[in-house]
Motif scaffolding. Structure first.
Motif, PDB file in Angstrom:
ATOM      1  N   GLU A 181      -3.194  -8.927  -3.890  1.00 43.85           N
ATOM      2  CA  GLU A 181      -2.096  -8.722  -4.819  1.00 43.85           C
ATOM      3  C   GLU A 181      -2.706  -8.578  -6.212  1.00 43.85           C
ATOM      4  O   GLU A 181      -3.443  -9.445  -6.659  1.00 43.85           O
ATOM      5  CB  GLU A 181      -1.150  -9.918  -4.766  1.00 43.85           C
ATOM      6  N   ASN A 220       0.078  -3.128  -7.992  1.00 40.87           N
ATOM      7  CA  ASN A 220       0.416  -2.819  -6.597  1.00 40.87           C
ATOM      8  C   ASN A 220      -0.512  -3.624  -5.708  1.00 40.87           C
ATOM      9  O   ASN A 220      -1.554  -4.103  -6.153  1.00 40.87           O
ATOM     10  CB  ASN A 220       0.293  -1.324  -6.295  1.00 40.87           C
ATOM     11  N   ASP A 221      -0.131  -3.758  -4.456  1.00 41.15           N
ATOM     12  CA  ASP A 221      -1.007  -4.429  -3.506  1.00 41.15           C
ATOM     13  C   ASP A 221      -2.173  -3.500  -3.175  1.00 41.15           C
ATOM     14  O   ASP A 221      -2.088  -2.278  -3.373  1.00 41.15           O
ATOM     15  CB  ASP A 221      -0.244  -4.791  -2.231  1.00 41.15           C
ATOM     16  N   VAL A 275       0.299   2.096  -1.957  1.00 40.22           N
ATOM     17  CA  VAL A 275       1.377   2.790  -2.657  1.00 40.22           C
ATOM     18  C   VAL A 275       2.065   3.691  -1.633  1.00 40.22           C
ATOM     19  O   VAL A 275       1.601   4.811  -1.365  1.00 40.22           O
ATOM     20  CB  VAL A 275       0.846   3.616  -3.855  1.00 40.22           C
TER      21      VAL A 275
END
Length: 168
Positions: A124, A128-129, A144
């Motif tokens: 994280e 974004n992850d 994404v």
């Protein structure tokens, strides 16, 4: 199908003298870990069922009280233990959303069919992850949906990405 245990957090400290503990939670929102009435507590591969008597957000963290844990000494014995639930206890998600635990181990391939490796971890970052892909080398690929992550197929255990294999 074999039941899978999903670790949601761990007991990190004591809170008060009546058996409450501080919990480091990996759930979002953070206090989601306290919504389960029954969890598993474990350490070093040894697990046991535990009833959750109460739990709530407290400051920036979470505190919980487990059934039968009624004083500070009993709570101290829990420090360091992981808190887990069975995968089938997790709430269903809307289409296109996935639990990180379901993505771990999936094959990652490019839209051109180049195999990049498998998902080894998720990070994280705030923006974004990020998918950590372990293959011929480690790759960090932004998670994404639509732009980079084109498809997640849990049945075939693959994630298709629009990603240059030579990048990174």
């Amino acid at each position: 199908m074999e039941r899978r245990r999903i670790v949601l957090g761990r007991i990190s400290g004591l809170f008060g003298v009546q058996g409450w503990v501080k919990v480091f939670s990996d759930t979002r929102p953070r206090d989601e870990i306290a919504r389960y009435s029954s969890v598993q507590l474990g350490q070093s591969g040894q697990w046991r069922e535990a009833g959750v008597e109460a739990g709530r957000a407290h400051g920036k963290g979470v505190i919980m009280k487990f059934q039968g844990c009624d004083d500070r000494d009993a709570a101290a014995a829990l420090i360091g233990q992981e808190i887990a639930v069975w995968r089938d206890q997790l709430a269903a998600l809307p289409d296109g959303e996935y639990y990180w635990a379901d993505l771990l181990g999936l094959e990652v391939v490019t839209v051109d069919g180049v195999h990049l490796g498998v998902v080894g971890d998720m990070l994280e970052t705030g923006a974004n992850d990020v998918i950590v892909v372990n293959g011929d080398r480690e790759r960090l690929i932004p998670y994404v949906p639509g732009d980079v992550v084109r498809n997640v197929d849990l049945e075939t255990r693959t994630i298709t990405v629009d990603w240059d294999p030579e990048f990174q």
